[in-house]
Motif scaffolding. Sequence first.
Motif, PDB file in Angstrom:
ATOM      1  N   LEU A   1      -5.843  11.155 -12.892  1.00 40.03           N
ATOM      2  CA  LEU A   1      -5.327   9.824 -13.215  1.00 40.03           C
ATOM      3  C   LEU A   1      -4.852   9.781 -14.657  1.00 40.03           C
ATOM      4  O   LEU A   1      -5.585  10.175 -15.567  1.00 40.03           O
TER       5      LEU A   1
ATOM      6  N   TYR B   1     -15.987  11.443 -11.990  1.00 39.59           N
ATOM      7  CA  TYR B   1     -15.457  11.519 -13.347  1.00 39.59           C
ATOM      8  C   TYR B   1     -16.510  11.043 -14.345  1.00 39.59           C
ATOM      9  O   TYR B   1     -17.078   9.962 -14.199  1.00 39.59           O
TER      10      TYR B   1
ATOM     11  N   TYR C   1     -17.371   7.323 -12.883  1.00 38.88           N
ATOM     12  CA  TYR C   1     -16.609   6.742 -11.791  1.00 38.88           C
ATOM     13  C   TYR C   1     -16.472   7.808 -10.707  1.00 38.88           C
ATOM     14  O   TYR C   1     -16.611   9.000 -10.985  1.00 38.88           O
TER      15      TYR C   1
ATOM     16  N   ARG D   1       1.105   3.805  -2.865  1.00 41.59           N
ATOM     17  CA  ARG D   1       1.637   5.170  -2.766  1.00 41.59           C
ATOM     18  C   ARG D   1       3.146   5.093  -2.643  1.00 41.59           C
ATOM     19  O   ARG D   1       3.652   4.628  -1.633  1.00 41.59           O
TER      20      ARG D   1
ATOM     21  N   PHE E   1      -2.256   3.141  -9.463  1.00 45.26           N
ATOM     22  CA  PHE E   1      -3.460   2.327  -9.360  1.00 45.26           C
ATOM     23  C   PHE E   1      -3.483   1.279 -10.470  1.00 45.26           C
ATOM     24  O   PHE E   1      -3.128   1.558 -11.618  1.00 45.26           O
TER      25      PHE E   1
ATOM     26  N   TYR F   1     -16.494   2.312  -9.859  1.00 44.24           N
ATOM     27  CA  TYR F   1     -17.546   2.405 -10.868  1.00 44.24           C
ATOM     28  C   TYR F   1     -18.844   2.893 -10.223  1.00 44.24           C
ATOM     29  O   TYR F   1     -19.224   2.448  -9.141  1.00 44.24           O
TER      30      TYR F   1
ATOM     31  N   TYR G   1     -13.998  -1.067 -15.284  1.00 45.22           N
ATOM     32  CA  TYR G   1     -12.878  -1.574 -14.533  1.00 45.22           C
ATOM     33  C   TYR G   1     -13.203  -1.687 -13.053  1.00 45.22           C
ATOM     34  O   TYR G   1     -14.025  -0.932 -12.540  1.00 45.22           O
TER      35      TYR G   1
ATOM     36  N   SER H   1      -8.074   9.078  -0.903  1.00 43.52           N
ATOM     37  CA  SER H   1      -7.077   8.026  -0.642  1.00 43.52           C
ATOM     38  C   SER H   1      -7.513   6.639  -1.122  1.00 43.52           C
ATOM     39  O   SER H   1      -7.035   5.626  -0.605  1.00 43.52           O
ATOM     40  N   GLN H   2      -8.417   6.587  -2.088  1.00 39.43           N
ATOM     41  CA  GLN H   2      -8.843   5.303  -2.631  1.00 39.43           C
ATOM     42  C   GLN H   2      -8.750   5.301  -4.151  1.00 39.43           C
ATOM     43  O   GLN H   2      -8.595   6.352  -4.780  1.00 39.43           O
ATOM     44  N   GLY H   3      -8.858   4.115  -4.722  1.00 36.56           N
ATOM     45  CA  GLY H   3      -8.922   4.009  -6.162  1.00 36.56           C
ATOM     46  C   GLY H   3     -10.302   4.373  -6.676  1.00 36.56           C
ATOM     47  O   GLY H   3     -11.276   4.380  -5.917  1.00 36.56           O
ATOM     48  N   PRO H   4     -10.416   4.682  -7.949  1.00 36.90           N
ATOM     49  CA  PRO H   4     -11.722   4.997  -8.516  1.00 36.90           C
ATOM     50  C   PRO H   4     -12.674   3.815  -8.379  1.00 36.90           C
ATOM     51  O   PRO H   4     -12.261   2.656  -8.324  1.00 36.90           O
TER      52      PRO H   4
ATOM     53  N   GLN I   1     -13.975   8.801  -7.092  1.00 39.59           N
ATOM     54  CA  GLN I   1     -12.785   8.491  -6.318  1.00 39.59           C
ATOM     55  C   GLN I   1     -12.893   9.146  -4.953  1.00 39.59           C
ATOM     56  O   GLN I   1     -12.834  10.377  -4.848  1.00 39.59           O
TER      57      GLN I   1
ATOM     58  N   PHE J   1     -10.954  -1.149  -9.753  1.00 42.36           N
ATOM     59  CA  PHE J   1      -9.660  -0.610  -9.337  1.00 42.36           C
ATOM     60  C   PHE J   1      -9.241  -1.153  -7.987  1.00 42.36           C
ATOM     61  O   PHE J   1     -10.078  -1.460  -7.132  1.00 42.36           O
ATOM     62  N   GLY J   2      -7.921  -1.229  -7.810  1.00 39.74           N
ATOM     63  CA  GLY J   2      -7.368  -1.509  -6.496  1.00 39.74           C
ATOM     64  C   GLY J   2      -7.252  -0.225  -5.694  1.00 39.74           C
ATOM     65  O   GLY J   2      -7.567   0.862  -6.176  1.00 39.74           O
ATOM     66  N   SER J   3      -6.782  -0.375  -4.467  1.00 41.67           N
ATOM     67  CA  SER J   3      -6.639   0.777  -3.569  1.00 41.67           C
ATOM     68  C   SER J   3      -5.361   1.560  -3.800  1.00 41.67           C
ATOM     69  O   SER J   3      -5.163   2.603  -3.196  1.00 41.67           O
ATOM     70  N   GLY J   4      -4.501   1.038  -4.649  1.00 35.24           N
ATOM     71  CA  GLY J   4      -3.319   1.799  -5.025  1.00 35.24           C
ATOM     72  C   GLY J   4      -2.090   1.524  -4.185  1.00 35.24           C
ATOM     73  O   GLY J   4      -2.170   0.985  -3.072  1.00 35.24           O
TER      74      GLY J   4
ATOM     75  N   ARG K   1       0.833  -1.202   0.000  1.00 29.60           N
ATOM     76  CA  ARG K   1       0.000   0.000   0.000  1.00 29.60           C
ATOM     77  C   ARG K   1       0.868   1.253   0.000  1.00 29.60           C
ATOM     78  O   ARG K   1       0.528   2.250  -0.626  1.00 29.60           O
TER      79      ARG K   1
END
Lengths: 114, 111
Positions: A43, B87, B36, A110, A91, B46, A103, B41-44, B38, A105-108, A9
């Motif tokens: 992004l 978005y 989408y 950093r 991400f 749907y 899609y 502190s998280q990913g996008p 966001q 997405f994951g939490s990314g 993470r």
Amino acid sequence: NAGVMQNPRHLVRRRGQEARLRCSPMKGHSHVYWYRQLPEEGLKFMVYLQKENIIDESGMPKERFSAEFPKEGPSILRIQQVVRGDSAAYFCASSPGDSYHGYTFGSGTRLTVV
Amino acid sequence: DAKTTQPNSMESNEEEPVHLPCNHSTISGTDYIHWYRQLPSQGPEYVIHGLTSNVNNRMASLAIAEDRKSSTLILHRATLRDAAVYYCILRADNYGQNFVFGPGTRLSVLP
């Protein structure tokens, strides 16, 4: 049904080191996408992979960055000789690849370069 | 890629409806409209998508203009958890084409 898993993470690297970011797609998803988000920016698409193939790498910096999605195991985004400007959130997203769809997405990860 | 235009930011009061607009005057016939969001502190994540007809799901509704040059994402009752960047993205119904994210609309929800 686990979502898209990214690890670590948080990753801290010194300038000049290598960073490896991992992404395990959702079960049944064979398409993986990597995006980068610089601080206070949007992004940006980096690369799109299917198993063992790079489909579109138009957003990848020409040097130091590479990505793979092997037959077995997670997708890896590799950054060699990191610089401070690489500090960002990375991400990963996956999709089943059929024509709709969106899609997950994951939490990314950093990445901080010190 | 056809572009979208969204307001930079919007505010809403908690438990009130929110209408987030998106203009896409150069949309083509094969472009789907995707939303989408966001969270911090998280990913996008749907939210919803559509082509021509209005769409509803458990998160939101999508109202698409008859000429498809604009659309509106509707959150029926905003909660504090809905504070996020939203978005609006156009994508052709193409196998594997990537999503191009713009700056989005930053929604603030006031208690």
